[in-house]
Motif scaffolding. Structure first.
Motif, short mmCIF file in Angstrom:
data_model
loop_
_atom_site.label_atom_id
_atom_site.label_comp_id
_atom_site.label_asym_id
_atom_site.label_seq_id
_atom_site.Cartn_x
_atom_site.Cartn_y
_atom_site.Cartn_z
N THR A 1 104.48 42.96 68.10
CA THR A 1 105.21 44.10 67.54
C THR A 1 106.42 44.46 68.39
OG1 THR A 1 103.14 44.93 66.61
CG2 THR A 1 104.96 46.49 66.78
N ALA A 2 106.26 44.50 69.70
CA ALA A 2 107.35 44.90 70.60
C ALA A 2 108.53 43.95 70.51
CB ALA A 2 106.84 44.98 72.03
N LYS A 3 108.29 42.69 70.16
CA LYS A 3 109.37 41.70 70.07
C LYS A 3 110.16 41.83 68.76
CE LYS A 3 106.87 38.19 72.73
NZ LYS A 3 107.65 38.06 73.94
N TYR A 4 109.59 42.52 67.77
CA TYR A 4 110.19 42.59 66.44
C TYR A 4 110.48 44.03 66.01
CZ TYR A 4 108.44 37.77 66.13
OH TYR A 4 108.17 36.44 66.35
N ARG A 5 111.10 44.80 66.88
CA ARG A 5 111.34 46.23 66.63
C ARG A 5 112.06 46.49 65.31
NH1 ARG A 5 113.01 44.75 71.39
NH2 ARG A 5 115.21 44.87 70.82
N ASP A 6 113.13 45.73 65.05
CA ASP A 6 113.93 45.97 63.84
C ASP A 6 113.12 45.66 62.58
OD1 ASP A 6 115.88 46.51 65.69
OD2 ASP A 6 117.34 45.08 64.91
N LEU A 7 112.34 44.60 62.60
CA LEU A 7 111.53 44.25 61.43
C LEU A 7 110.42 45.28 61.20
CD1 LEU A 7 111.27 40.37 61.81
CD2 LEU A 7 112.64 41.66 60.15
N VAL A 8 109.87 45.81 62.28
CA VAL A 8 108.85 46.86 62.16
C VAL A 8 109.45 48.06 61.44
CG1 VAL A 8 107.50 48.53 63.49
CG2 VAL A 8 107.43 46.12 64.10
N GLN A 9 110.65 48.44 61.84
CA GLN A 9 111.34 49.57 61.20
C GLN A 9 111.65 49.25 59.74
OE1 GLN A 9 114.82 50.71 63.39
NE2 GLN A 9 114.72 52.80 62.63
N THR B 1 114.98 37.73 71.62
CA THR B 1 115.28 38.47 72.85
C THR B 1 116.64 39.14 72.85
OG1 THR B 1 116.07 36.45 73.91
CG2 THR B 1 113.77 37.07 74.30
N ARG B 2 117.62 38.57 72.10
CA ARG B 2 118.98 39.09 72.20
C ARG B 2 119.61 39.55 70.90
NH1 ARG B 2 121.11 34.09 74.77
NH2 ARG B 2 119.21 33.59 75.84
N ARG B 3 119.08 39.10 69.75
CA ARG B 3 119.75 39.41 68.48
C ARG B 3 118.73 39.83 67.42
NH1 ARG B 3 121.51 34.10 68.74
NH2 ARG B 3 121.10 33.88 66.53
N GLN B 4 118.01 40.90 67.67
CA GLN B 4 117.00 41.39 66.73
C GLN B 4 117.56 41.53 65.31
OE1 GLN B 4 113.68 43.12 66.85
NE2 GLN B 4 113.39 41.56 68.41
N HIS B 5 118.82 41.94 65.19
CA HIS B 5 119.42 42.17 63.88
C HIS B 5 119.59 40.88 63.07
CE1 HIS B 5 122.69 41.31 66.70
NE2 HIS B 5 123.32 40.76 65.66
N ASP B 6 119.39 39.72 63.69
CA ASP B 6 119.50 38.44 62.99
C ASP B 6 118.16 37.93 62.46
OD1 ASP B 6 122.24 38.29 63.34
OD2 ASP B 6 122.11 37.02 65.12
N LEU B 7 117.08 38.64 62.74
CA LEU B 7 115.76 38.18 62.32
C LEU B 7 115.45 38.61 60.89
CD1 LEU B 7 113.68 39.08 65.51
CD2 LEU B 7 114.56 36.83 64.86
#
Length: 162
Positions: free
Chosen positions: A54-62, A97-103
């Motif tokens: 979960t901590a690695k995918y903050r944007d997707l969780v939101q 690690t660097r571009r959450q918005h690209d997931l």
């Protein structure tokens, strides 16, 4: 009620695509198989082996709030796209690690919804419900089925680099 991770069914490698009408064909995205769980404790994302990432995918969780579910378990694949619009496994680790918005989370099955275990329901029905929950254009996408005969689909996907 806190939902628990469900070990996913894993694909079987075969020499030839299956024949007949009893199959749903989808793109096999090159990413991390994942399970998104929403319940009263919030949203969590697990790896295919049940590790909480979960901590690695903050944007997707939101982004999961857009599904509008009180509780759900969604099976899918977390991917990142390259310039050609294809999933790129090599770039995935960097994006985490660097571009959450690209997931992206590409959803292909709905195992649980609002207090109901859906695994006894036909796959087509579960996917229909799942598709209706996902708004186009977001970071959570529905894995659309591909129409046509398996060998032709396989040939086209192979030509496209998928």
């Amino acid at each position: 009620m806190r939902l628990r991770f469900i070990a996913p069914l894993m694909p079987t490698l075969v020499e030839q695509p299956p024949e007949g009408d009893g199959w749903i064909h989808e793109v096999k995205f090159d990413g991390y198989r994942s399970q998104l769980i929403i319940d009263e404790d919030g949203t969590r994302i697990y790896t295919r082996n049940g590790h909480d990432w979960t901590a690695k995918y903050r944007d997707l969780v939101q982004e999961a709030e857009s599904l509008g579910a009180e509780s759900a378990i969604v099976d899918g694949e977390i991917i990142v796209l390259n310039e050609a619009g294809l999933s790129d496994f090599g770039e995935l680790r960097k994006a985490i690690t660097r571009r959450q918005h690209d997931l992206y989370f590409v959803a292909f099955d709905l195992l649980h919804l609002n207090g109901h275990d859906l695994r006894e329901m036909a796959l087509e029905e579960r996917r229909e419900i799942l598709a209706s929950m996902i708004e186009p254009g977001g970071r959570i996408q529905f894995s659309e089925p591909l129409p046509g005969e398996a060998k032709a689909i396989f040939h086209l996907l192979d030509q496209a680099g998928l």
